[in-house]
Design an enzyme around this catalytic site. Structure first.
Site, PDB file in Angstrom:
ATOM      1  N   GLU A  51      38.012  29.557  26.689  1.00 57.35           N
ATOM      2  CA  GLU A  51      39.304  29.952  27.228  1.00 57.35           C
ATOM      3  C   GLU A  51      40.332  28.918  26.802  1.00 57.35           C
ATOM      4  O   GLU A  51      40.035  27.713  26.748  1.00 57.35           O
ATOM      5  CB  GLU A  51      39.257  30.039  28.760  1.00 57.35           C
ATOM      6  CG  GLU A  51      40.646  30.297  29.342  1.00 57.35           C
ATOM      7  CD  GLU A  51      40.642  30.744  30.794  1.00 57.35           C
ATOM      8  OE1 GLU A  51      39.675  30.435  31.504  1.00 57.35           O
ATOM      9  OE2 GLU A  51      41.621  31.398  31.199  1.00 57.35           O
ATOM     10  N   CYS A 248      41.133  33.663  33.206  1.00 52.00           N
ATOM     11  CA  CYS A 248      42.396  34.143  33.782  1.00 52.00           C
ATOM     12  C   CYS A 248      43.457  34.366  32.716  1.00 52.00           C
ATOM     13  O   CYS A 248      44.435  35.081  32.947  1.00 52.00           O
ATOM     14  CB  CYS A 248      42.903  33.156  34.820  1.00 52.00           C
ATOM     15  SG  CYS A 248      41.796  32.993  36.223  1.00 52.00           S
ATOM     16  N   ASN A 399      38.437  40.351  33.828  1.00 47.69           N
ATOM     17  CA  ASN A 399      37.845  39.021  33.993  1.00 47.69           C
ATOM     18  C   ASN A 399      37.287  38.877  35.393  1.00 47.69           C
ATOM     19  O   ASN A 399      36.264  39.459  35.725  1.00 47.69           O
ATOM     20  CB  ASN A 399      38.870  37.926  33.674  1.00 47.69           C
ATOM     21  CG  ASN A 399      38.356  36.546  34.033  1.00 47.69           C
ATOM     22  OD1 ASN A 399      37.199  36.226  33.733  1.00 47.69           O
ATOM     23  ND2 ASN A 399      39.142  35.732  34.698  1.00 47.69           N
ATOM     24  N   GLU A 400      38.002  38.161  36.212  1.00 50.15           N
ATOM     25  CA  GLU A 400      37.473  37.832  37.541  1.00 50.15           C
ATOM     26  C   GLU A 400      38.209  38.686  38.563  1.00 50.15           C
ATOM     27  O   GLU A 400      38.986  38.193  39.355  1.00 50.15           O
ATOM     28  CB  GLU A 400      37.749  36.352  37.778  1.00 50.15           C
ATOM     29  CG  GLU A 400      36.795  35.661  38.673  1.00 50.15           C
ATOM     30  CD  GLU A 400      37.097  34.170  38.719  1.00 50.15           C
ATOM     31  OE1 GLU A 400      38.254  33.780  38.962  1.00 50.15           O
ATOM     32  OE2 GLU A 400      36.162  33.377  38.518  1.00 50.15           O
TER      33      GLU A 400
HETATM   34  O1  AHR Z   1      37.279  28.448  34.058  1.00 51.80           O
HETATM   35  C1  AHR Z   1      38.552  28.387  34.647  1.00 51.80           C
HETATM   36  C2  AHR Z   1      38.893  29.660  35.399  1.00 51.80           C
HETATM   37  O2  AHR Z   1      38.026  29.842  36.463  1.00 51.80           O
HETATM   38  C3  AHR Z   1      38.757  30.931  34.621  1.00 51.80           C
HETATM   39  O3  AHR Z   1      39.874  31.213  33.880  1.00 51.80           O
HETATM   40  C4  AHR Z   1      38.593  31.960  35.685  1.00 51.80           C
HETATM   41  O4  AHR Z   1      37.897  33.089  35.246  1.00 51.80           O
HETATM   42  C5  AHR Z   1      37.939  31.200  36.811  1.00 51.80           C
HETATM   43  O5  AHR Z   1      38.605  31.399  37.988  1.00 51.80           O
END
Ligand code: AHR
Length: 683
Positions: A51, A248, A399-400
């Site tokens: 990321e 994110c 993603n999350e």
């Molecule tokens: O790894 C950092 C962040 O942690 C990532 O972007 C996200 O997916 C998680 O909340």
């Protein structure tokens, strides 16, 4: 930080410990059932999660040295400073009339003062300076257009922190139309914090744009290639997959700031920068100058995956901005209006594209990666120099994300992908937390929807990892496979700037990973997070690999990941713990695999204790074993041990050998150690 008790030349050290311990403690007996191999281990089991956080891309893996090279970042002079010694520079401003292309409209206009003396020009600070190496070559290129007056060229210089000139090259012949100019800079000494100066020759005005300084030495020698030391660290792990581009970052704080892969391919100079959502996320580590140049874009991610032998795993926005921020939702479009499930909720009218657009982006991505030259998006890949398909097999939807809004969007998304590409394996999200109501609901629903992979994330204290090493022992064997897509032990607390990459964190992850391995029928893929951090510009810690402008090192967690990846084997072998105790009892953790390709048996052991621990391992049912095994050990009695730029391998695997007697081996585990024992089959 206290200094570690370093293992001496390991063979002798362990032999000594073994002798001492043997007299003090009876060996714990474990049985590995070599004759009862279980589930196959996914060949892509241990991978990477990239990321763009912590300056991982610009200022990291992507080695462009000039920040804001196209003056497209608003405000346009981020990274740049005017040179006005002797008051020779009259004006400088970002303008946008008749730029070099429709995409790249902004440029810098400089005007010097008639009769002025001294240097006039501009200087770029790089990403916390520029790392340059003696006698290496750095390719400078820029566009220039002469205005009124007599500016005929400039002198490009690399300068050190005290202004000392490290390299310089004249560039001449400016015309009155945009044209690209090139030069090579060869520093006379190595410098971690150099700047680039462009000093004008003559009086008048000139326009400059797309100023790039790129090392010649890149991975595979590519003109837009990646930083070699960082790619090497990744390749050395033989990763099974590369998950990208986040995180994110995929979601954006708002939908308009989301990651859009189509904006990251094609001509590098035409890729427009976007704010990086991590720039001001943490007040304690604010980096307002953090943007994404997309020089490292989707084509480059696919190429990197190929270079390091990893399956590409792109994660796409599912029509939701980050729920920790605005949580904006893409309207469901006509499907929603027709009335969807009970969870459907009216999306706020953000003016953002409907979900169909996001779904189409996903379908187009598969075509970009795998399609023939005759297809619209396949043709773009071919035009970028990759006629062969990238063989994309996995795609992440969101993603999350959490809550009904996600499940409602995931369903049509997954359906559309499967309808067009039935073999594509889809990764779905269980949200940011590894337990709780939202997690349970998402896991249940994704099971009902027959999701292939569910992405679980765990950021927790080291003890959580040791205490949950049995997490998957209890999982149903029939539901979706688990993708442990982000995990890392946090020495202080999630998001704390005081978190450190200690051995305590890494050994706890190693203990947890015995549980991933034992349950390879449930867990299909796993990756540590985040991957990279620039020591001068990070936002989030801990991270697997740290670097400055010239150097890099793997944390203890890097070596844990590497040992697992290099010793993943092909089939799980059941392990019985001493006196039938639970795995992890008395802080002894174990897993084992058969490596059918090599004909070896591989046993992984974590001794989370300050004492050496003798073990006797019975390799039950093994017919043909060699007499000498190979041990790789990560050990430090001091759990606070960390690696650093000055001591990059303070804690790194040490190798030794051990004897195998018949089908039994005796070994003494060092205090606080992670050990991989590889027993060869007799050929
Ligand atoms: O790894 C950092 C962040 O942690 C990532 O972007 C996200 O997916 C998680 O909340």
């Amino acid at each position: 930080m206290t200094s570690p008790t370093r293992l001496p030349a390991l063979t002798t050290g362990l032999a000594l410990l073994g002798a001492l311990a043997a007299s003090a403690q009876a060996p714990a007996t474990l049985t590995v059932q070599v004759n009862k191999p279980g589930a196959a281990v996914n060949k892509n089991m241990y991978g990477l999660f990239f990321e763009d956080i912590n300056f991982a891309a610009d200022g990291g893996l992507y080695p462009e040295l000039v920040k804001n090279k196209s003056f497209e970042i608003n405000p346009g002079l981020i990274g740049w400073k005017a040179l006005q010694s002797g008051f020779n520079l009259d004006t400088y401003a970002v303008r946008n009339e008749q730029g070099i292309s429709q995409n790249n409209t902004h440029y810098l206009r400089l005007a010097t003062r008639a009769g002025g003396t001294g240097e006039a020009g501009i200087e770029n600070e790089g990403f916390r300076g520029m790392g340059v190496k003696v006698r290496e070559e750095y390719n400078l290129s820029f566009y220039a257009r002469r205005g009124a007056g007599s500016i005929s060229g400039l002198t490009a210089m690399l300068v050190g922190e005290k202004g000392e000139v490290l390299a310089q090259a004249p560039v001449t012949g400016f015309g009155d139309q945009w044209q690209q100019y090139k030069a090579v800079l060869k520093p006379s000494s190595t410098n971690n914090k150099a700047h680039l100066k462009l000093v004008l020759t003559g009086t008048g005005s000139v326009d400059l744009d797309v100023v790039s300084l790129f090392p010649k030495d890149t991975w595979m020698g590519r003109p837009n290639g990646l930083r070699t030391d960082l790619v090497q660290l990744l390749k050395d792990m033989k990763p099974g997959f590369l998950r990208f581009p986040g995180g994110c970052i995929v979601e954006g704080r708002t939908l308009s700031e989301r990651y859009q892969w189509k904006e990251t391919i094609g001509d590098v100079a035409a890729r427009m920068p976007l704010i990086n959502r991590w720039n001001m996320e943490f007040k304690h580590r604010s980096t307002p100058d953090y943007y994404q140049s997309f020089g490292l874009g989707f084509f480059e991610y696919f190429q990197l995956s190929e270079d390091i032998g990893a399956e590409p795993l792109p994660i796409l926005n599912v029509g939701m901005a980050c729920q920790f921020n605005s949580g904006e939702l893409a309207p469901m479009g006509s499907a929603s209006a027709a009335g969807k499930g009970p969870n459907a909720e009216a999306a706020p009218n953000t003016g953002d594209p409907s979900l169909d657009v996001f779904i189409q982006d996903a379908l187009d991505l598969v075509e970009f990666a795998n399609g023939p030259a005759s297809s619209t998006w396949g043709a773009k890949r071919v035009a970028m120099g990759h006629p062969a398909p990238f063989n994309l097999k996995y795609i992440g939807v969101g993603n999350e994300q959490w809550g009904p809004q996600y499940l409602e969007r995931y369903e049509p998304f997954a359906k559309a992908i499967k309808a067009k590409y039935p073999k594509m394996e889809i990764v779905s999200s269980a949200g940011p937390s590894p337990d709780g109501e939202l997690f349970d609901k998402a896991s249940k629903r994704l099971g009902e929807l027959k999701a292939e992979y569910v992405d679980e994330h765990y950021y927790a204290k080291p003890e959580w990892f040791r205490e949950h090493a049995d997490r998957y022992d209890k999982y149903p064997r029939t539901g979706p496979k688990i993708f442990a897509g982000e995990y890392a032990a946090q020495s202080v607390a999630i998001g704390s700037p005081d978190n450190k990459n200690t051995w305590e964190c890494a050994i706890s992850e190693a203990a947890f990973m015995t549980g991933l391995e034992r349950n390879a029928d449930v867990v299909g893929m796993a990756s540590y997070a985040p991957l990279f951090a620039n020591v001068d510009a990070w936002q989030w810690t801990p991270d697997m690999i740290w670097f400055d402008n010239l150097n890099s090192y793997g944390s203890p967690s890097y070596y844990v990941q590497k040992l697992y990846a290099l010793n993943k084997g092909t089939r799980v072998l059941p392990v019985t713990m001493p006196a039938g105790a639970k795995n992890g009892a008395d802080n002894l953790f174990a897993s084992a695999v058969a490596d059918d390709a090599a004909g070896d048996v591989v046993v992984k052991l974590v001794n989370y204790s300050s004492s050496p621990r003798p073990v006797s391992i019975n390799l039950a049912g093994a017919k043909k074993l060699g007499k000498t095994g190979r041990a790789q050990t990560l050990a430090s009695a001091d759990l606070q041990t960390q690696n650093s730029l000055t001591q990059p391998k303070k804690l790194a695997p040490q190798e030794s050998t051990f004897s195998v007697k018949g089908s039994t081996l005796s070994y003494t585990l060092a205090p606080n150690s992670f050990t991989v024992l590889r027993v060869p089959g007799r050929k």
